[in-house]
Design an enzyme around this catalytic site. Structure first.
Site, PDB file in Angstrom:
ATOM      1  N   ASP A  43      -3.924   4.459  -7.023  1.00 19.29           N
ATOM      2  CA  ASP A  43      -4.326   3.352  -6.595  1.00 19.29           C
ATOM      3  C   ASP A  43      -6.010   4.108  -5.721  1.00 19.29           C
ATOM      4  O   ASP A  43      -7.082   4.594  -6.024  1.00 19.29           O
ATOM      5  CB  ASP A  43      -4.271   2.079  -5.498  1.00 19.29           C
ATOM      6  CG  ASP A  43      -5.165   1.023  -5.828  1.00 19.29           C
ATOM      7  OD1 ASP A  43      -5.215  -0.215  -5.830  1.00 19.29           O
ATOM      8  OD2 ASP A  43      -5.952   1.241  -4.903  1.00 19.29           O
TER       9      ASP A  43
ATOM     10  N   GLN B  19       2.623  -5.487  -6.513  1.00 23.55           N
ATOM     11  CA  GLN B  19       2.672  -6.529  -5.707  1.00 23.55           C
ATOM     12  C   GLN B  19       3.555  -7.997  -6.416  1.00 23.55           C
ATOM     13  O   GLN B  19       4.110  -8.557  -4.960  1.00 23.55           O
ATOM     14  CB  GLN B  19       1.270  -7.140  -6.223  1.00 23.55           C
ATOM     15  CG  GLN B  19      -0.160  -6.599  -4.926  1.00 23.55           C
ATOM     16  CD  GLN B  19       0.437  -6.984  -3.271  1.00 23.55           C
ATOM     17  OE1 GLN B  19       0.727  -8.005  -3.181  1.00 23.55           O
ATOM     18  NE2 GLN B  19      -0.555  -7.191  -2.851  1.00 23.55           N
TER      19      GLN B  19
ATOM     20  N   LYS C 218       1.172   2.998  -5.235  1.00 23.64           N
ATOM     21  CA  LYS C 218       0.691   2.408  -4.779  1.00 23.64           C
ATOM     22  C   LYS C 218      -0.738   3.424  -4.682  1.00 23.64           C
ATOM     23  O   LYS C 218      -1.474   3.667  -5.118  1.00 23.64           O
ATOM     24  CB  LYS C 218       0.499   0.780  -3.978  1.00 23.64           C
ATOM     25  CG  LYS C 218      -0.792   0.129  -4.313  1.00 23.64           C
ATOM     26  CD  LYS C 218      -2.001   0.560  -3.152  1.00 23.64           C
ATOM     27  CE  LYS C 218      -3.322  -0.383  -3.220  1.00 23.64           C
ATOM     28  NZ  LYS C 218      -4.192   0.486  -1.852  1.00 23.64           N
TER      29      LYS C 218
ATOM     30  N   HIS D  64     -12.002  -0.019   3.697  1.00 21.49           N
ATOM     31  CA  HIS D  64     -11.976  -1.468   3.223  1.00 21.49           C
ATOM     32  C   HIS D  64     -12.823  -2.429   3.698  1.00 21.49           C
ATOM     33  O   HIS D  64     -13.674  -3.551   2.891  1.00 21.49           O
ATOM     34  CB  HIS D  64     -10.292  -2.316   3.439  1.00 21.49           C
ATOM     35  CG  HIS D  64     -10.426  -3.442   3.482  1.00 21.49           C
ATOM     36  ND1 HIS D  64     -10.388  -4.193   2.272  1.00 21.49           N
ATOM     37  CD2 HIS D  64     -10.242  -4.719   4.216  1.00 21.49           C
ATOM     38  CE1 HIS D  64     -10.176  -5.361   2.459  1.00 21.49           C
ATOM     39  NE2 HIS D  64     -10.319  -5.849   3.510  1.00 21.49           N
TER      40      HIS D  64
ATOM     41  N   ASN E 160       1.085  -1.431   0.009  1.00 21.51           N
ATOM     42  CA  ASN E 160      -0.089   0.127   0.005  1.00 21.51           C
ATOM     43  C   ASN E 160       1.461   1.406  -0.242  1.00 21.51           C
ATOM     44  O   ASN E 160       0.314   2.593  -1.123  1.00 21.51           O
ATOM     45  CB  ASN E 160      -1.119  -0.283   0.660  1.00 21.51           C
ATOM     46  CG  ASN E 160      -1.733   0.921   0.845  1.00 21.51           C
ATOM     47  OD1 ASN E 160      -2.702   1.231   0.716  1.00 21.51           O
ATOM     48  ND2 ASN E 160      -1.291   2.299   1.679  1.00 21.51           N
TER      49      ASN E 160
HETATM   50  N1  NAI Z   1     -12.225  -0.091  -1.988  1.00 16.82           N
HETATM   51  C1  NAI Z   1     -11.087   0.504  -2.879  1.00 16.82           C
HETATM   52  O1  NAI Z   1     -10.797   0.860  -4.069  1.00 16.82           O
HETATM   53  C2  NAI Z   1      -9.227   1.347  -1.955  1.00 16.82           C
HETATM   54  C3  NAI Z   1     -10.150   1.323  -0.348  1.00 16.82           C
HETATM   55  N2  NAI Z   1      -9.304   1.187   0.769  1.00 16.82           N
HETATM   56  C4  NAI Z   1      -9.533   1.133   2.562  1.00 16.82           C
HETATM   57  O2  NAI Z   1     -10.197   2.189   1.976  1.00 16.82           O
HETATM   58  C5  NAI Z   1      -9.894   3.345   3.684  1.00 16.82           C
HETATM   59  C6  NAI Z   1      -9.100   4.884   3.852  1.00 16.82           C
HETATM   60  O3  NAI Z   1      -7.903   4.281   2.970  1.00 16.82           O
HETATM   61  P1  NAI Z   1      -6.131   5.670   3.178  1.00 16.82           P
HETATM   62  O4  NAI Z   1      -7.296   6.783   1.497  1.00 16.82           O
HETATM   63  O5  NAI Z   1      -5.240   5.045   1.804  1.00 16.82           O
HETATM   64  O6  NAI Z   1      -6.395   5.592   4.417  1.00 16.82           O
HETATM   65  P2  NAI Z   1      -5.674   7.348   4.798  1.00 16.82           P
HETATM   66  O7  NAI Z   1      -5.338   6.895   6.508  1.00 16.82           O
HETATM   67  O8  NAI Z   1      -4.370   7.648   4.054  1.00 16.82           O
HETATM   68  O9  NAI Z   1      -7.508   8.095   4.959  1.00 16.82           O
HETATM   69  C7  NAI Z   1      -7.969   7.981   6.055  1.00 16.82           C
HETATM   70  C8  NAI Z   1      -8.399   9.460   6.429  1.00 16.82           C
HETATM   71  O10 NAI Z   1      -9.799   9.476   7.306  1.00 16.82           O
HETATM   72  C9  NAI Z   1      -9.951   9.864   8.745  1.00 16.82           C
HETATM   73  N3  NAI Z   1     -10.328   9.292   9.656  1.00 16.82           N
HETATM   74  C10 NAI Z   1     -10.095   8.712  10.610  1.00 16.82           C
HETATM   75  N4  NAI Z   1     -11.383   8.737  11.570  1.00 16.82           N
HETATM   76  C11 NAI Z   1     -11.984   9.657  11.112  1.00 16.82           C
HETATM   77  C12 NAI Z   1     -13.031  10.329  11.612  1.00 16.82           C
HETATM   78  N5  NAI Z   1     -13.445   9.145  12.768  1.00 16.82           N
HETATM   79  N6  NAI Z   1     -13.913  10.803  10.988  1.00 16.82           N
HETATM   80  C13 NAI Z   1     -13.260  11.473   9.836  1.00 16.82           C
HETATM   81  N7  NAI Z   1     -12.447  11.566   8.881  1.00 16.82           N
HETATM   82  C14 NAI Z   1     -11.766  10.285   9.835  1.00 16.82           C
HETATM   83  C15 NAI Z   1      -7.847   9.983   8.543  1.00 16.82           C
HETATM   84  O11 NAI Z   1      -7.645  11.171   9.157  1.00 16.82           O
HETATM   85  C16 NAI Z   1      -7.783   9.474   7.453  1.00 16.82           C
HETATM   86  O12 NAI Z   1      -7.152  11.323   6.346  1.00 16.82           O
HETATM   87  C17 NAI Z   1      -8.346   1.997   3.960  1.00 16.82           C
HETATM   88  O13 NAI Z   1      -9.777   1.271   4.482  1.00 16.82           O
HETATM   89  C18 NAI Z   1      -8.441   0.999   2.940  1.00 16.82           C
HETATM   90  O14 NAI Z   1      -8.302   0.028   2.829  1.00 16.82           O
HETATM   91  C19 NAI Z   1      -8.031   1.535  -0.073  1.00 16.82           C
HETATM   92  C20 NAI Z   1      -7.627   2.247  -1.870  1.00 16.82           C
HETATM   93  C21 NAI Z   1      -8.737   2.346  -2.238  1.00 16.82           C
HETATM   94  N1  ADY Z   2     -10.287  -2.590  -9.959  1.00 16.11           N
HETATM   95  C1  ADY Z   2     -10.249  -3.530  -8.218  1.00 16.11           C
HETATM   96  N2  ADY Z   2      -9.042  -5.542  -8.467  1.00 16.11           N
HETATM   97  C2  ADY Z   2      -8.625  -5.849  -7.930  1.00 16.11           C
HETATM   98  N3  ADY Z   2      -8.048  -4.540  -6.452  1.00 16.11           N
HETATM   99  C3  ADY Z   2      -9.448  -3.455  -6.421  1.00 16.11           C
HETATM  100  C4  ADY Z   2      -9.533  -2.949  -7.431  1.00 16.11           C
HETATM  101  N4  ADY Z   2      -9.583  -1.885  -7.720  1.00 16.11           N
HETATM  102  C5  ADY Z   2      -9.737  -1.481  -6.406  1.00 16.11           C
HETATM  103  N5  ADY Z   2      -9.191  -2.863  -5.484  1.00 16.11           N
HETATM  104  C6  ADY Z   2      -8.049  -2.853  -4.778  1.00 16.11           C
HETATM  105  O1  ADY Z   2      -8.989  -2.658  -3.585  1.00 16.11           O
HETATM  106  C7  ADY Z   2      -8.369  -2.568  -2.162  1.00 16.11           C
HETATM  107  C8  ADY Z   2      -8.744  -2.269  -1.066  1.00 16.11           C
HETATM  108  O2  ADY Z   2      -9.849  -3.772  -0.475  1.00 16.11           O
HETATM  109  C9  ADY Z   2      -8.165  -1.333  -2.743  1.00 16.11           C
HETATM  110  O3  ADY Z   2      -6.620  -1.365  -1.908  1.00 16.11           O
HETATM  111  C10 ADY Z   2      -6.830  -1.751  -4.024  1.00 16.11           C
HETATM  112  O4  ADY Z   2      -5.666  -1.609  -4.374  1.00 16.11           O
END
Ligand code: NAI
Ligand code: ADY
Length: 433
Positions: A191, A366, A187, A302, A182
């Site tokens: 991403d 990765q 990344k 997540h 991450n």
């Molecule tokens: N759906 C997807 O494709 C992806 C999901 N993720 C997931 O998204 C989540 C966030 O990832 P990042 O942005 O990299 O983390 P990050 O740590 O950079 O950002 C999270 C932010 O939320 C804030 N925060 C924490 N508690 C809070 C609250 N109670 N109220 C308001 N703000 C609060 C923190 O201060 C921080 O700035 C993680 O669970 C990560 O695994 C990450 C990449 C892609």
């Molecule tokens: N299209 C995708 N395929 C696989 N993983 C993904 C995709 N989009 C987002 N993710 C990953 O999902 C995780 C969060 O579970 C991340 O941090 C991203 O890298």
């Protein structure tokens, strides 16, 4: 127990999956470059990699890259809604053990992960872990500790999974060398940010067909995912209110022109609520009760603990109406709430996650992490590592030609002047990008 070679929704979807995998390969230059660089020498020969990461078309290209580099691979998805069934079918049809389908229950989710721990009829155990969120890692450490001795290391995809690894390191329960994928710049600064900028609005639109322009949204969290998510909505004409706990991120949001308020106040004017924090208990009962009629509520973090879905179900489950899969309507005191993907990450639950090009950056990291742990195992102790900057820059370099980027080249004199070498790395470790 009898060996199950694969379990997918519908193997007849394989041909469609293969067509989309071929298109995705054209958008994933980093992975295809690694196949060219390492395909002949098979450096992952002997590796039995169990992967637990959303079984999408993009992940299929990662899987087949690992196989091309010599590995045996088995796969499950790290979320009950994130599998794309045609991608899983194509992988199964290629003879790669995969246990994943869209719309599992929790028991099936754990069964799928469990199948990936043992390879082939002779049930040879895994010797490498590729994880996203830590559920595979936790299952091995907590339920199959006898397998740890045979495993060389693990790589972790996402912020929340990495947080769990640092927690383990702190409390002495990290039993393997771990590479934090991450926090490669190529990344999380791509991403997490630009991926969500593409896939958040995509998911909300596919789920609701809502006109976004003119609406008001709350984005909880302004980290990498929050930054991409807020921008995704703003570029669709949405007035975005950010919530934060961190003064630096809050100041960043304000500098970008976003309002920054408390959730309790923001929900009163919001049409859309998105959580991006990686924290828990972000949208709570008092917030649901203050929401406007027909508010759309979703999470792109997540895990599904950012929105209190349990409270919704135990108090208003009787009002729940499924509009369509992963779109449910609850009614609270006469107001409707539209909950997407049961509060699980909405871009993979209601759409197809990030596009291939940005995932190529993540998955090149990765693959480099798996290569590093498999071929240089003795360099690593039971700690959490990030890849060195020269590999981070290599990942970026592998993606430039595809989008027509041409770099300048330093002269020796310039390099000396800024204290770097002509080939890089170009930044000190503390540089924040
Ligand atoms: N759906 C997807 O494709 C992806 C999901 N993720 C997931 O998204 C989540 C966030 O990832 P990042 O942005 O990299 O983390 P990050 O740590 O950079 O950002 C999270 C932010 O939320 C804030 N925060 C924490 N508690 C809070 C609250 N109670 N109220 C308001 N703000 C609060 C923190 O201060 C921080 O700035 C993680 O669970 C990560 O695994 C990450 C990449 C892609
Ligand atoms: N299209 C995708 N395929 C696989 N993983 C993904 C995709 N989009 C987002 N993710 C990953 O999902 C995780 C969060 O579970 C991340 O941090 C991203 O890298």
């Amino acid at each position: 127990t009898t060996y199950v070679p694969y379990k997918v929704k519908d193997i007849s979807l394989a041909e469609w999956g293969r067509k989309e995998i071929e298109l995705a390969e054209a958008e994933m230059p980093g992975l295809m470059s690694l196949r060219t660089e390492f395909g002949a020498s098979k450096p992952l020969q002997g590796a039995r990699i169990a992967g637990c990461l959303h079984m999408t078309i993009q992940t299929a290209v990662l899987i087949e890259t690992l196989v091309e580099l010599g590995a045996d691979v088995s796969w499950s998805s790290c979320n009950i809604f994130s599998t794309q069934d045609h991608a899983a079918a194509a992988i199964a049809a290629a003879g790669i053990p995969v246990y994943a389908w869209k719309g599992m229950n929790e028991e099936e989710f754990n069964w799928c992960i469990e199948q990936t721990l043992f390879f082939g009829e002779d049930r040879q155990p895994l010797n490498m872990i590729l994880d996203d969120g830590g559920d595979l890692t936790n299952m091995v450490f907590d339920k199959y500790p006898e397998l740890i001795a045979g495993i060389k290391g693990l790589s972790e995809e996402t912020t929340t999974g990495v947080h769990r690894l640092y927690e383990r390191m702190k409390n002495g329960t990290l039993h393997l060398p771990a590479i934090n994928v991450n926090d490669s710049v190529t990344k999380s600064k791509f991403d997490n940010k630009y991926g969500c900028r593409e896939s958040l609005v995509d998911a909300i639109r596919r789920a609701t067909d809502l006109m976004l322009a003119g609406k008001v949204a709350v984005v909880a969290g302004y980290g990498d995912v929050g930054k991409g998510s807020a921008e995704s909505l703003r570029s669709a004409g949405v007035r975005v209110i950010v919530t934060e706990i961190d003064p630096i991120c809050a100041l960043q949001a304000a500098m970008e022109g976003f309002e920054v308020k408390k959730m309790a106040d923001a929900v009163k004017e919001a049409n859309i609520v998105v959580t991006t924090t990686g924290n828990k208990d972000i949208v709570r009962p008092e917030h649901f009760k203050a929401m406007k009629d027909k508010t759309v509520v979703c999470n792109i973090g997540h895990f599904d603990n950012e929105i209190d879905v349990a409270w919704l179900n135990s108090n208003y489950g009787a009002t729940k109406v499924e509009i369509k899969p992963q779109v449910d309507k609850y009614t609270i005191d006469g107001n409707d709430i539209i909950l997407l993907a049961e509060g699980r990450l909405v871009n993979l639950g209601c759409a197809t996650g990030h596009p291939s090009f940005v995932m190529s950056n993540s998955f090149t990291n990765q693959t480099l992490a798996q290569l590093e742990l498999w071929t240089n195992t003795d360099k690593y102790g039971k700690e959490v590592y990030t890849l060195p900057k020269h590999l981070d820059e290599k990942v970026a370099r592998l993606h430039l030609a595809h989008i027509g980027v041409e770099l300048e080249t330093l002269t020796q004199d310039q390099a000396a002047y800024i204290g770097v070498t002509v080939e890089g790395p170009y930044k000190p470790e503390a540089y924040r990008y």
